[in-house]
Design an enzyme around this catalytic site. Structure first.
Site: not given
Length: 670
Positions: A32, A34, A82, A112, A114, A135, A177, A293
């Site tokens: 950090d 550097v 969804l 995946d 959520k 959104r 997200e 999906k």
């Protein structure tokens, strides 16, 4: 100058590479210290040569405050939600439906975790971040670019990677997200506790509230993260599968979930589901399930939508956590269209990571089915990890002498001034003689009234016109109105339409106490709204308050506290508040003077120098209390012209000091 530009470009490129290694690959190659040293050098060069500052410079993350709020932006492609599924059978049913619509195609499912955060779209033009949009209502969101630029793992310029060069040309949209990680949330609450400040409720609400701050420096102070889940291009063929989209995310420098997997059969999908049901609590962010999906994007698109949900994907929700608690009361809330909804108020209990203290019992039939009574120990769960519900009653723990709930008797006791009727074929009792539109007209007229938001030109006749035209279906809908909407009504011409639109827009950041009073919560008058505002300082904190916490507020007893709890337990009201937020309505708390704290005023007769409403507002803004009638605790009775004899008599009886208008003006003089 040429040498400085070359040095600045080299440093920017290097800092972007270090950020990619740190946030995307999780393999930092430097410390950090550097990184910070190079950042300091870049800032120094840009301070000396401001013309070298570019929009994608790592130094340009924090912009200026927004003076006019967030602008609306139409999504080029709708940000859909969804359909939820809760078990293997519902996933099988979904697969069968897709089979019928695409027979002969091989199954390939992309899965995946959520994330429980705030959905947002990042727009890159030629690889440079140009816009970030929430959104919103899926069609239209809000431009939060200034705030998203402060999120350290959001690249201001996409990473260059072999094989993905096309994504740095033209328009690339990254969807994902905005989340607050569990560890960061815990650290923030530790700091709040150390400062003696109230703790935040949960990471999702805090992330959503933070991203809607008007000052980017406040956002920068909160540890937010962006995690991508989709890549959109004008040419769909450039992103053939969802799994390829995830490869692109990593290549472009976007943080994404590495748990995502692709499967070719239901058994493997369910193994993935079960694996993460056990391991989800170990994830760095909160989740309530998985996304499943169709992996092939062309097949996914060909399946189309049903209503607002795509046929090619579902959200698997994990079984809710459960907890037990004791029902202290059952109160009835009247919704905006007249339904009487019973609400169980119980001892606060933590379920699925959040504290809940009330749950809708829906209707009289549900109360009878559960046979829930005051004093019962009940099992609480959260449907989809979101909405608290009463699952069952542990009748073995029922206190002796408990009585079943007589719903009609409860309606008569809690609302003696109203009559109720249960229409044939319906499960819900409704207020007799009041239609939904009539209740809405009264509610909206109150919301816009002088004591509440004081929206100029939104009087009863305009309210009636808007409701009857179907332009307004709830209080928040006024913030959707456009000039063209109004010009379609007989009452409006060019100037009057613009005047109303401007008046509504001017009240997108109302004083919190006026907003609370405007909501029309039963038993919450103007003074109680002020007292609640001073105590809780935000709608969110008020909505989470227990009955005991509410009773700590002056003037709030058991009945008022239960009414407030019942209002915030009503799902329609919860959705209404979310809608206000989505439309950019942000009630503001401001610390009032306490110079008149503990002093109560009543007024009789007319005032010459100001109207009664103006005097009342001045008294309240200085911390005083206004009373409509003289009581034992009234400090002053202000006697104007045409004095009321009854108030004078009471004032003398109670020893209340009687003052004239000039004395009042001296007291409230700042």
């Amino acid at each position: 100058m040429i040498a400085k530009k070359a040095r600045a470009d080299e440093i920017k490129s290097l800092l972007n590479r270090y950020s990619y290694e740190y946030y995307t690959l999780d393999k930092p190659s430097v410390s950090d210290a550097v990184y910070d040293s190079l950042m300091d050098e870049l800032k120094s060069i840009e301070a000396e040569c401001p013309e070298l500052i570019t929009i994608d410079s790592p130094t340009q993350r924090v912009g200026n405050k927004l003076l006019d709020g967030f602008q609306k932006v139409k999504h080029e492609r709708r940000m859909v939600s969804l359909n939820d599924v809760f078990n293997k059978g519902e996933i099988e049913a979904w697969i069968e439906r897709t089979d019928k619509l695409m027979p002969g195609h091989k199954h390939e499912f992309f899965t995946d975790i959520k994330m429980d955060g705030l959905a947002c779209a990042l727009i890159y033009i030629d690889g440079v971040l140009t816009q970030a949009v929430t959104r919103g209502d899926s069609f239209v969101g809000e431009d939060v670019t200034n705030n998203v630029r402060t999120i350290k793992n959001v690249p201001l310029r996409l990473h260059e990677a072999p094989g993905f060069e096309q994504f740095l040309r033209g328009r690339t949209e990254i969807r994902g997200e905005i989340v607050m990680l569990k560890r960061d949330f815990a650290e923030l609450n530790e700091k709040q506790k150390a400062l003696g400040q109230p703790e935040f409720a949960n990471p999702r609400n805090l992330a959503a509230g933070t991203i809607r701050q008007l000052d980017p420096s406040l956002v920068a102070a909160r540890p937010l993260h962006f995690r991508g889940y989709d890549v959109l291009r004008d040419d769909d063929a450039e992103v053939p599968t969802n799994s390829f989209a995830y490869e692109a995310l990593t290549a472009l420098g976007i943080t994404r979930n590495h748990q995502a997997s692709t499967f070719t059969n239901l058994a493997d999908v369910m193994n993935f589901v079960n694996e993460w049901d056990n391991k989800r609590h170990d994830l760095p962010f909160n989740t309530d399930g998985l996304v499943i999906k169709i992996n092939d994007r062309s097949l996914y698109e060909s399946l189309g939508l049903v209503g607002k949900n795509p046929r090619g994907a579902v959200a698997y929700k994990y079984a809710a956590e459960q907890a037990t608690t004791i029902v202290r009361d059952i109160v009835i809330s009247i919704g905006r269209t007249g339904p009487a909804t019973p609400v169980a108020v119980f001892d606060p209990v933590v379920v699925a990571g959040t504290t809940v203290q009330h749950a809708s019992l829906h209707n009289a039939d549900e109360i009878a089915r559960l046979d829930v009574r005051r004093g019962d120990t009940v099992v609480i769960f959260k449907a989809g990890d979101i909405i608290p519900q009463v699952e069952s009653v542990l009748k073995e723990l029922r206190p002796a002498g408990s009585k079943p709930i007589d719903y009609l008797a409860e309606l008569a006791r809690q609302y003696p001034e109203l009559e109720f009727v249960r229409p044939a074929g319906e499960a819900v009792y409704r207020v007799k003689g009041l239609s939904g539109p009539l209740i809405l007209k009264r509610s909206l007229a109150h919301f816009a009234s002088k004591g509440a938001l004081d929206i100029d030109t939104l009087g009863e006749k305009n309210v009636e016109a808007l409701v009857e035209a179907g332009l307004v279906n709830d209080l928040a809908d006024i913030y959707r109105l456009t000039k063209d909407d109004l010009l379609g009504l007989e009452r409006f011409a060019e100037i009057s339409a613009q005047k109303l639109i401007d008046a509504i827009a001017a009240k997108k950041q109302p004083a919190l106490e006026r907003f609370l009073f405007g909501l029309g919560i039963r038993h919450v008058g103007a003074q109680t709204a002020i007292d609640l505002t001073n105590h809780f300082e935000s709608v969110e904190k008020l909505s989470q308050a227990t009955i005991d916490e509410l009773r700590e507020v002056d003037g709030v007893g058991e009945i008022v506290a239960e009414s407030i709890v019942a209002w915030f337990a009503d799902e329609d009201n919860v959705k209404l508040l979310e809608k206000f937020s989505d439309l950019g309505v942000t009630p503001q708390f401001s610390q009032k003077s306490d110079r008149l704290a503990g002093q109560s005023f009543a007024i009789t007769g007319t005032l010459q120098s100001m109207g009664r409403d103006a005097a009342v507002e001045k008294i309240r803004n200085l911390g005083g209390t206004f009373q409509t009638a003289v009581a034992k605790d009234t400090t002053y009775l202000v006697a104007g012209g045409k004095i009321g004899a009854s108030k004078l008599k009471k004032a003398k009886q109670y020893g209340t000091k009687i003052i004239d208008e000039q004395e009042l003006l001296q007291i409230i003089k700042e």
